[in-house]
Design an enzyme around this catalytic site. Structure first.
Site, PDB file in Angstrom:
ATOM      1  N   GLY A  16       2.697  -4.494   8.969  1.00 50.79           N
ATOM      2  CA  GLY A  16       2.627  -3.050   9.185  1.00 50.79           C
ATOM      3  C   GLY A  16       1.454  -2.361   8.531  1.00 50.79           C
ATOM      4  N   THR A  17       0.277  -2.953   8.684  1.00 55.49           N
ATOM      5  CA  THR A  17      -0.896  -2.262   8.159  1.00 55.49           C
ATOM      6  C   THR A  17      -2.022  -2.330   9.178  1.00 55.49           C
ATOM      7  OG1 THR A  17      -2.550  -2.148   6.395  1.00 55.49           O
ATOM      8  CG2 THR A  17      -1.597  -4.322   6.841  1.00 55.49           C
ATOM      9  N   SER A  18      -2.744  -1.213   9.293  1.00 54.43           N
ATOM     10  CA  SER A  18      -3.818  -1.141  10.297  1.00 54.43           C
ATOM     11  C   SER A  18      -5.086  -1.796   9.781  1.00 54.43           C
ATOM     12  CB  SER A  18      -4.117   0.327  10.645  1.00 54.43           C
ATOM     13  OG  SER A  18      -4.489   1.012   9.454  1.00 54.43           O
ATOM     14  N   HIS A  77      -1.367   1.625  -4.313  1.00 52.96           N
ATOM     15  CA  HIS A  77      -1.750   3.042  -4.233  1.00 52.96           C
ATOM     16  C   HIS A  77      -0.819   3.939  -5.033  1.00 52.96           C
ATOM     17  CE1 HIS A  77      -3.734   1.823  -0.188  1.00 52.96           C
ATOM     18  NE2 HIS A  77      -4.498   1.542  -1.213  1.00 52.96           N
ATOM     19  N   GLN A 126       0.848  -1.193   0.000  1.00 54.09           N
ATOM     20  CA  GLN A 126       0.000   0.000   0.000  1.00 54.09           C
ATOM     21  C   GLN A 126       0.888   1.248   0.000  1.00 54.09           C
ATOM     22  OE1 GLN A 126      -3.442  -0.431   2.976  1.00 54.09           O
ATOM     23  NE2 GLN A 126      -2.006  -2.025   3.596  1.00 54.09           N
ATOM     24  N   ASN A 127       2.177   1.037   0.198  1.00 55.70           N
ATOM     25  CA  ASN A 127       3.091   2.170   0.345  1.00 55.70           C
ATOM     26  C   ASN A 127       3.470   2.757  -1.004  1.00 55.70           C
ATOM     27  OD1 ASN A 127       2.922   1.490   3.006  1.00 55.70           O
ATOM     28  ND2 ASN A 127       4.853   0.352   3.033  1.00 55.70           N
ATOM     29  N   GLU A 131       1.313  -3.699  17.119  1.00 49.93           N
ATOM     30  CA  GLU A 131       0.128  -3.712  17.998  1.00 49.93           C
ATOM     31  C   GLU A 131      -0.917  -4.629  17.381  1.00 49.93           C
ATOM     32  OE1 GLU A 131      -1.049   0.425  17.959  1.00 49.93           O
ATOM     33  OE2 GLU A 131      -2.019   0.222  16.015  1.00 49.93           O
TER      34      GLU A 131
HETATM   35  C1  BV8 Z   1     -11.898   3.525  -3.427  1.00 50.46           C
HETATM   36  C2  BV8 Z   1      -2.055   7.117  -1.198  1.00 50.46           C
HETATM   37  C3  BV8 Z   1     -13.802   3.488  -4.803  1.00 50.46           C
HETATM   38  C4  BV8 Z   1      -2.087   8.485  -0.650  1.00 50.46           C
HETATM   39  C5  BV8 Z   1      -3.667   5.957   0.087  1.00 50.46           C
HETATM   40  C6  BV8 Z   1     -15.807   6.993   3.528  1.00 50.46           C
HETATM   41  C7  BV8 Z   1     -15.549   8.153   2.822  1.00 50.46           C
HETATM   42  C8  BV8 Z   1     -14.708   8.174   1.696  1.00 50.46           C
HETATM   43  C9  BV8 Z   1     -14.107   6.974   1.261  1.00 50.46           C
HETATM   44  C10 BV8 Z   1     -14.377   5.830   1.987  1.00 50.46           C
HETATM   45  C11 BV8 Z   1     -15.200   5.821   3.104  1.00 50.46           C
HETATM   46  N1  BV8 Z   1     -15.247   4.563   3.584  1.00 50.46           N
HETATM   47  C12 BV8 Z   1     -14.460   3.766   2.831  1.00 50.46           C
HETATM   48  C13 BV8 Z   1     -13.960   4.518   1.840  1.00 50.46           C
HETATM   49  C14 BV8 Z   1     -13.082   4.043   0.800  1.00 50.46           C
HETATM   50  C15 BV8 Z   1     -11.667   4.535   1.100  1.00 50.46           C
HETATM   51  C16 BV8 Z   1     -11.213   4.060   2.465  1.00 50.46           C
HETATM   52  O1  BV8 Z   1     -10.906   2.900   2.635  1.00 50.46           O
HETATM   53  N2  BV8 Z   1     -11.175   4.989   3.443  1.00 50.46           N
HETATM   54  C17 BV8 Z   1     -10.759   4.613   4.790  1.00 50.46           C
HETATM   55  C18 BV8 Z   1      -9.983   5.756   5.425  1.00 50.46           C
HETATM   56  C19 BV8 Z   1     -12.011   4.254   5.572  1.00 50.46           C
HETATM   57  N3  BV8 Z   1     -10.857   3.924   0.081  1.00 50.46           N
HETATM   58  C20 BV8 Z   1     -10.646   4.590  -1.059  1.00 50.46           C
HETATM   59  O2  BV8 Z   1     -11.044   5.719  -1.273  1.00 50.46           O
HETATM   60  C21 BV8 Z   1      -9.919   3.799  -2.123  1.00 50.46           C
HETATM   61  N4  BV8 Z   1     -10.643   3.932  -3.347  1.00 50.46           N
HETATM   62  O3  BV8 Z   1     -12.504   2.991  -2.542  1.00 50.46           O
HETATM   63  O4  BV8 Z   1     -12.436   3.837  -4.640  1.00 50.46           O
HETATM   64  C22 BV8 Z   1     -14.125   3.759  -6.207  1.00 50.46           C
HETATM   65  C23 BV8 Z   1     -14.377   2.680  -7.059  1.00 50.46           C
HETATM   66  C24 BV8 Z   1     -14.722   2.944  -8.365  1.00 50.46           C
HETATM   67  C25 BV8 Z   1     -14.800   4.268  -8.835  1.00 50.46           C
HETATM   68  C26 BV8 Z   1     -14.529   5.342  -7.978  1.00 50.46           C
HETATM   69  C27 BV8 Z   1     -14.190   5.095  -6.651  1.00 50.46           C
HETATM   70  C28 BV8 Z   1      -8.532   4.386  -2.342  1.00 50.46           C
HETATM   71  C29 BV8 Z   1      -7.699   4.182  -1.110  1.00 50.46           C
HETATM   72  C30 BV8 Z   1      -6.280   4.633  -1.402  1.00 50.46           C
HETATM   73  C31 BV8 Z   1      -6.013   5.895  -0.640  1.00 50.46           C
HETATM   74  N5  BV8 Z   1      -4.594   6.245  -0.797  1.00 50.46           N
HETATM   75  N6  BV8 Z   1      -2.406   6.243  -0.117  1.00 50.46           N
HETATM   76  C32 BV8 Z   1      -0.716   8.847  -0.170  1.00 50.46           C
HETATM   77  O5  BV8 Z   1       0.018   7.973   0.347  1.00 50.46           O
HETATM   78  O6  BV8 Z   1      -0.389  10.047  -0.287  1.00 50.46           O
HETATM   79  S1  BV8 Z   1      -4.067   5.128   1.478  1.00 50.46           S
HETATM   80  C33 BV8 Z   1      -2.911   5.338   2.722  1.00 50.46           C
HETATM   81  O7  BV8 Z   1      -3.397   4.520   3.792  1.00 50.46           O
HETATM   82  C34 BV8 Z   1      -1.510   4.806   2.453  1.00 50.46           C
HETATM   83  O8  BV8 Z   1      -1.331   4.208   1.199  1.00 50.46           O
HETATM   84  C35 BV8 Z   1      -1.351   3.740   3.546  1.00 50.46           C
HETATM   85  O9  BV8 Z   1      -0.509   2.718   3.206  1.00 50.46           O
HETATM   86  C36 BV8 Z   1      -2.745   3.283   3.595  1.00 50.46           C
HETATM   87  C37 BV8 Z   1      -3.198   2.313   4.598  1.00 50.46           C
HETATM   88  O10 BV8 Z   1      -2.709   2.645   5.817  1.00 50.46           O
HETATM   89  P1  BV8 Z   1      -1.623   1.629   6.454  1.00 50.46           P
HETATM   90  O11 BV8 Z   1      -0.622   1.276   5.408  1.00 50.46           O
HETATM   91  O12 BV8 Z   1      -2.351   0.512   7.108  1.00 50.46           O
HETATM   92  O13 BV8 Z   1      -0.914   2.559   7.472  1.00 50.46           O
HETATM   93  P2  BV8 Z   1      -1.426   2.979   8.908  1.00 50.46           P
HETATM   94  O14 BV8 Z   1      -0.629   4.155   9.338  1.00 50.46           O
HETATM   95  O15 BV8 Z   1      -2.922   3.027   8.920  1.00 50.46           O
HETATM   96  O16 BV8 Z   1      -1.024   1.726   9.826  1.00 50.46           O
HETATM   97  C38 BV8 Z   1       0.356   1.484  10.079  1.00 50.46           C
HETATM   98  C39 BV8 Z   1       0.383   0.153  10.793  1.00 50.46           C
HETATM   99  O17 BV8 Z   1       1.736  -0.222  10.965  1.00 50.46           O
HETATM  100  C40 BV8 Z   1      -0.237   0.217  12.179  1.00 50.46           C
HETATM  101  O18 BV8 Z   1      -1.024  -0.946  12.366  1.00 50.46           O
HETATM  102  C41 BV8 Z   1       0.987   0.189  13.114  1.00 50.46           C
HETATM  103  O19 BV8 Z   1       0.707  -0.504  14.307  1.00 50.46           O
HETATM  104  C42 BV8 Z   1       1.965  -0.609  12.307  1.00 50.46           C
HETATM  105  N7  BV8 Z   1       3.378  -0.328  12.561  1.00 50.46           N
HETATM  106  C43 BV8 Z   1       3.933   0.863  12.887  1.00 50.46           C
HETATM  107  N8  BV8 Z   1       5.278   0.711  12.985  1.00 50.46           N
HETATM  108  C44 BV8 Z   1       5.555  -0.593  12.692  1.00 50.46           C
HETATM  109  C45 BV8 Z   1       4.349  -1.257  12.432  1.00 50.46           C
HETATM  110  N9  BV8 Z   1       4.281  -2.561  12.113  1.00 50.46           N
HETATM  111  C46 BV8 Z   1       5.461  -3.233  12.053  1.00 50.46           C
HETATM  112  N10 BV8 Z   1       6.664  -2.661  12.292  1.00 50.46           N
HETATM  113  C47 BV8 Z   1       6.742  -1.355  12.615  1.00 50.46           C
HETATM  114  N11 BV8 Z   1       7.953  -0.797  12.873  1.00 50.46           N
END
Ligand code: BV8
Ligand code: ZN
Length: 243
Positions: free
Chosen positions: A186-188, A118, A100-101, A214
């Site tokens: 490493g994804t939530s 992404h 996802q990165n 976590e």
């Molecule tokens: C789509 C690019 C449909 C940007 C990213 C309500 C309103 C609006 C939209 C939605 C909604 N509900 C659902 C949606 C859909 C939405 C969505 O899922 N929203 C979420 C917030 C609810 N999804 C979308 O919009 C997707 N598109 O649905 O389109 C569609 C279909 C047809 C036609 C039209 C439309 C698009 C989603 C892509 C968004 N872009 N990134 C940028 O980077 O600038 S997402 C962004 O979040 C990053 O890519 C990131 O990777 C991704 C996910 O987050 P994580 O990778 O999980 O990172 P996070 O910080 O959350 O977690 C880190 C984890 O690591 C934690 O668990 C932590 O404990 C752990 N960690 C920390 N340190 C370590 C570790 N683990 C191991 N070792 C460590 N050292």
């Protein structure tokens, strides 16, 4: 954790095809801020203000300043031992990466088969003619223009509300459907459709090993859950002479 490491190693040793499925936590130890952690990227900036097509239409300058800041942050960073462990495993196992990165660090570590769900922060796309190319300028001209049609360039990244590239999704689904084991790192497990991919792999018969610092509500499906950092755990479960 020791027991879990051993169990994870046994699963991996018995496996032929492996998928490493990573999120922002994969790159956290390199210094790339995660999205939702305590130093979360979105904390200082709301995703809705910046990583959406409307935001870009409304205020492309601010969106480009945010990406320019992230690019300047990421450019000097090196992959961590977790990225290298995944890349190193490809000499012994059929291992693919789905991430996802957008930071490009899996490729920088030498991984060959990387599906970037992404997009990639080092690629830009013309909003007029669709031309897409690499661009690693730091700083980048804020409001960069297309050399072919002088249209406004945007980051070649999937924003919230935008569909993922269908060819990347189908390639990822194909890999996950054939994986003997999927290592979720490493994804939530919040952002869709990425967050549903681990469950899809499980339904297709893949074992799931999860590595996180976590417990994640998103995944109750792990066969082995290892509490730990990606850069510390992955070498222990993937490197041949580890343990
Ligand atoms: C789509 C690019 C449909 C940007 C990213 C309500 C309103 C609006 C939209 C939605 C909604 N509900 C659902 C949606 C859909 C939405 C969505 O899922 N929203 C979420 C917030 C609810 N999804 C979308 O919009 C997707 N598109 O649905 O389109 C569609 C279909 C047809 C036609 C039209 C439309 C698009 C989603 C892509 C968004 N872009 N990134 C940028 O980077 O600038 S997402 C962004 O979040 C990053 O890519 C990131 O990777 C991704 C996910 O987050 P994580 O990778 O999980 O990172 P996070 O910080 O959350 O977690 C880190 C984890 O690591 C934690 O668990 C932590 O404990 C752990 N960690 C920390 N340190 C370590 C570790 N683990 C191991 N070792 C460590 N050292
Ligand atoms: Zn153009």
């Amino acid at each position: 954790m020791k027991g879990d490491i051993q169990k994870a190693r046994e699963i991996i040793d018995e496996s032929k095809t492996i998928v490493a499925f990573s999120g922002a936590g994969m790159s956290a130890e390199c210094g790339v801020p995660t999205f939702r952690g305590k130093d979360g990227l979105w904390k200082n900036h709301s995703a809705q203000d910046l990583a959406t097509p409307d935001a870009f239409k409304r205020d492309p300058r601010t969106v480009w300043q945010w990406y320019d800041w992230r690019r300047s942050l990421i450019k000097p960073l090196e992959p961590n031992l977790g990225h290298y462990a995944i890349a190193g495993a490809q000499e012994r196992k059929d291992i693919s990466v789905i991430t996802q990165n957008v930071d490009g660090l899996h490729r920088k570590a030498g991984s060959q088969d990387v599906s970037e769900l992404h997009g990639n922060i080092w690629r830009v796309r013309c909003t007029e003619c669709g031309m897409e190319k690499d661009n690693t300028d730091v700083p980048i001209d804020i409001l960069p223009k297309c050399d072919e049609c002088s249209g406004l360039l945007r980051p070649a990244i999937v924003w919230f509300g935008e569909p993922l590239d269908p060819s990347v999704v189908s390639r990822s689904s194909e890999l996950l459907s054939k994986a003997d084991v999927t290592i979720v790192v490493g994804t939530s497990g919040i952002v869709q459709p990425a967050a549903s991919m681990a469950a899809y792999a499980k339904e297709s018969g893949s074992k799931i090993i999860e590595v996180n610092i976590e417990e994640t509500p998103g995944y109750g499906i792990a066969d082995v859950f290892i509490l730990g950092k990606a850069g510390e755990v992955l070498p222990q479960i993937l490197e041949e002479d580890a343990l």
